[in-house]
Design an enzyme around this catalytic site. Structure first.
Site, PDB file in Angstrom:
ATOM      1  N   SER A 129       0.811  -1.217   0.000  1.00  0.00           N
ATOM      2  CA  SER A 129       0.000   0.000   0.000  1.00  0.00           C
ATOM      3  C   SER A 129       0.845   1.268   0.000  1.00  0.00           C
ATOM      4  O   SER A 129       0.318   2.365   0.164  1.00  0.00           O
ATOM      5  CB  SER A 129      -0.951  -0.005   1.205  1.00  0.00           C
ATOM      6  N   THR A 131       1.900   7.005   0.283  1.00  0.00           N
ATOM      7  CA  THR A 131       0.870   5.978   0.089  1.00  0.00           C
ATOM      8  C   THR A 131       0.548   5.765  -1.381  1.00  0.00           C
ATOM      9  O   THR A 131       0.795   6.651  -2.206  1.00  0.00           O
ATOM     10  CB  THR A 131      -0.441   6.405   0.809  1.00  0.00           C
ATOM     11  N   THR A 157      -3.912   7.951   8.874  1.00  0.00           N
ATOM     12  CA  THR A 157      -4.037   6.848   7.932  1.00  0.00           C
ATOM     13  C   THR A 157      -5.489   6.406   7.968  1.00  0.00           C
ATOM     14  O   THR A 157      -6.165   6.532   8.987  1.00  0.00           O
ATOM     15  CB  THR A 157      -3.074   5.680   8.274  1.00  0.00           C
ATOM     16  N   GLY A 158      -5.960   5.911   6.847  1.00  0.00           N
ATOM     17  CA  GLY A 158      -7.363   5.520   6.778  1.00  0.00           C
ATOM     18  C   GLY A 158      -8.002   6.140   5.563  1.00  0.00           C
ATOM     19  O   GLY A 158      -7.320   6.533   4.612  1.00  0.00           O
ATOM     20  N   THR A 189      -1.106   3.426   4.888  1.00  0.00           N
ATOM     21  CA  THR A 189      -0.204   4.521   4.531  1.00  0.00           C
ATOM     22  C   THR A 189       0.901   4.570   5.561  1.00  0.00           C
ATOM     23  O   THR A 189       0.636   4.320   6.732  1.00  0.00           O
ATOM     24  CB  THR A 189      -0.982   5.860   4.600  1.00  0.00           C
ATOM     25  N   GLY A 248      -9.063   8.569   3.280  1.00  0.00           N
ATOM     26  CA  GLY A 248      -8.680   9.962   3.100  1.00  0.00           C
ATOM     27  C   GLY A 248      -9.846  10.921   2.975  1.00  0.00           C
ATOM     28  O   GLY A 248      -9.794  12.050   3.475  1.00  0.00           O
ATOM     29  N   ARG A 259      -7.825  10.432  -8.534  1.00  0.00           N
ATOM     30  CA  ARG A 259      -8.265  10.673  -7.146  1.00  0.00           C
ATOM     31  C   ARG A 259      -7.038  10.954  -6.259  1.00  0.00           C
ATOM     32  O   ARG A 259      -6.051  10.243  -6.295  1.00  0.00           O
ATOM     33  CB  ARG A 259      -9.015   9.452  -6.622  1.00  0.00           C
ATOM     34  N   VAL A 260      -7.133  11.994  -5.466  1.00  0.00           N
ATOM     35  CA  VAL A 260      -6.076  12.311  -4.506  1.00  0.00           C
ATOM     36  C   VAL A 260      -6.669  12.185  -3.110  1.00  0.00           C
ATOM     37  O   VAL A 260      -7.784  12.654  -2.858  1.00  0.00           O
ATOM     38  CB  VAL A 260      -5.542  13.746  -4.739  1.00  0.00           C
ATOM     39  N   GLY A 261      -5.945  11.535  -2.229  1.00  0.00           N
ATOM     40  CA  GLY A 261      -6.429  11.370  -0.860  1.00  0.00           C
ATOM     41  C   GLY A 261      -5.905  12.464   0.062  1.00  0.00           C
ATOM     42  O   GLY A 261      -5.421  13.505  -0.378  1.00  0.00           O
ATOM     43  N   ASP A 262      -5.985  12.176   1.336  1.00  0.00           N
ATOM     44  CA  ASP A 262      -5.546  13.148   2.348  1.00  0.00           C
ATOM     45  C   ASP A 262      -4.027  13.221   2.479  1.00  0.00           C
ATOM     46  O   ASP A 262      -3.477  14.235   2.906  1.00  0.00           O
ATOM     47  CB  ASP A 262      -6.122  12.750   3.715  1.00  0.00           C
TER      48      ASP A 262
HETATM   49  C1  SD4 Z   1      -5.832   7.632   1.262  1.00  0.00           C
HETATM   50  N1  SD4 Z   1      -5.277   7.943   3.572  1.00  0.00           N
HETATM   51  O1  SD4 Z   1      -5.384   7.732   0.142  1.00  0.00           O
HETATM   52  C2  SD4 Z   1      -4.891   7.260   2.363  1.00  0.00           C
HETATM   53  C3  SD4 Z   1      -4.866   5.804   2.497  1.00  0.00           C
HETATM   54  C4  SD4 Z   1      -4.568   5.298   3.850  1.00  0.00           C
HETATM   55  O2  SD4 Z   1      -4.758   3.609   5.397  1.00  0.00           O
HETATM   56  O3  SD4 Z   1      -4.057   5.929   4.696  1.00  0.00           O
HETATM   57  N2  SD4 Z   1      -4.912   4.114   4.165  1.00  0.00           N
HETATM   58  O4  SD4 Z   1      -7.026   7.777   1.524  1.00  0.00           O
END
Ligand code: SD4
Length: 337
Positions: A84, A206, A239-240, A188, A242, A216-219
């Site tokens: 990941s 990540t 993490t999680g 992440t 986003g 797509r862009v996450g947090d």
């Molecule tokens: C995201 N926060 O792209 C990241 C992925 C992640 O545990 O942290 N996963 O949403």
């Protein structure tokens, strides 16, 4: 776009994330995390952060800066074959890993980030170069890759790895047929260093949400969402899922909570509770945070049971469990701030 309607998407993926559990076999639950004046302290997300922490400590001991320690620690995860983080990470819906990363340096409050970057082996280094070599904070997509190439970073052909993508697709299909509420989803690495001088640096890298729509862009690369460093107060990272972090600038909020006097663990859990109080998802947010303050106190909390994080000092290096929050906590109410 029907079955990708925003609300359904957030709900589905959040529930999935909330039910993910790594079962880390860590006997330590939540204990006093005050190690004032014991510096350096390095904290990172998940159990796979531990070797990265240990490398970061070594870098510091060899005279490197907090920033060097962050970069090298995260590079280790990026090239470890992690599923990941880095190019070995999760493919998007087109079968290609598109990577996100950011870095922040407490002294000078500088930041750099790359998002949706393809083919770059070490996005964390690309983020550091954005911070150090450009007047900008964030580069995305092809521009970020072009810049990385100009800087001489290692790039490899990122075209779809058919074999790996087919295996990933088969796994997803199998999960849904067997009604496994545990899709091969996301993780992440977020790593924060408090050095001997009390200066703080942090980074995050990540491949983002598995099967995401290309672009797509996450947090994770968003300053204040996936990571925030304030050299006066402390730092936090996420993490999680986003989408549920970036809608609330949540790492910034964790740091602000510490500024108001909360401990790192309280700051993380109060951020989650505050989001859950008004968010339609309640505690089904699928989000987890780590935090450290200027004094060397550290902590973590998440909506995922037993969210594992790694903590390393000169005296010990361990995987611990963050404070677990659930809907029961939400019903408790209180904690208004
Ligand atoms: C995201 N926060 O792209 C990241 C992925 C992640 O545990 O942290 N996963 O949403």
């Amino acid at each position: 776009m029907n079955n990708f309607s925003r609300r359904n998407f957030l709900r589905k993926t959040s529930i999935a994330a909330a039910t993910t559990s790594l079962g880390m076999g860590c006997s330590t639950t939540y204990r006093t995390n005050l190690i004032t004046n014991r510096k350096p302290v390095i904290i990172s997300t998940w159990a796979f952060g531990k070797p990265a922490n240990e490398l970061a400590l070594q870098i510091l001991q060899d005279g490197g800066s907090a920033l060097d320690a962050v970069e090298q620690g995260i590079r280790l995860v990026e090239s470890s074959g992690n599923t990941s983080v880095g190019l070995s990470g999760k493919p998007n819906a087109a079968g290609v890993p598109q990577l996100d990363a950011c870095i922040m340096n407490g002294p000078g409050h500088s930041a750099g980030s790359v998002a949706g970057i393809e083919g770059v082996v070490h996005p964390i280094t690309a983020a550091r170069l954005v911070m150090e070599k450009t007047p900008h904070v964030m580069l995305v997509g092809q521009g970020a890759r072009w810049f990385s190439e100009q800087q001489g970073l290692k790039i490899i052909d990122n075209s779809q790895d058919e074999k790996r993508y087919a295996a990933w697709l088969a796994k997803q299909k199998n999960n849904s047929q067997n009604k496994v509420k545990k899709p091969d989803n996301h993780d992440t690495v977020t790593l924060i260093v408090l050095d001997n001088n009390g200066d703080i640096a942090g980074g995050c890298s990540t491949s983002g949400l598995s099967g995401k729509i290309p672009g797509r862009v996450g947090d994770s690369p968003i300053i204040g969402s996936g990571l925030y460093v304030d050299n006066e107060v402390g730092a936090a990272g996420a993490t999680g899922l986003g989408e549920n972090v970036m809608r609330y600038c949540a790492s910034y909020q964790v740091v602000e909570n510490m500024r108001q006097g909360m401990s790192p663990t309280e700051a993380c859990s109060e951020t989650i509770k505050r989001i859950a109080r008004t968010d339609p998802l309640g505690m089904d947010l699928g989000i987890n945070f780590i935090a450290i303050n200027k004094q060397g106190e550290f902590g973590a909390a998440g909506t995922q049971a037993n969210f594992p994080y790694s903590i390393t000092t000169k005296e010990f290096s361990e995987v611990r469990k963050g404070q677990a929050l659930s809907n029961a906590h939400q019903k408790e109410g209180g904690n208004e701030r």
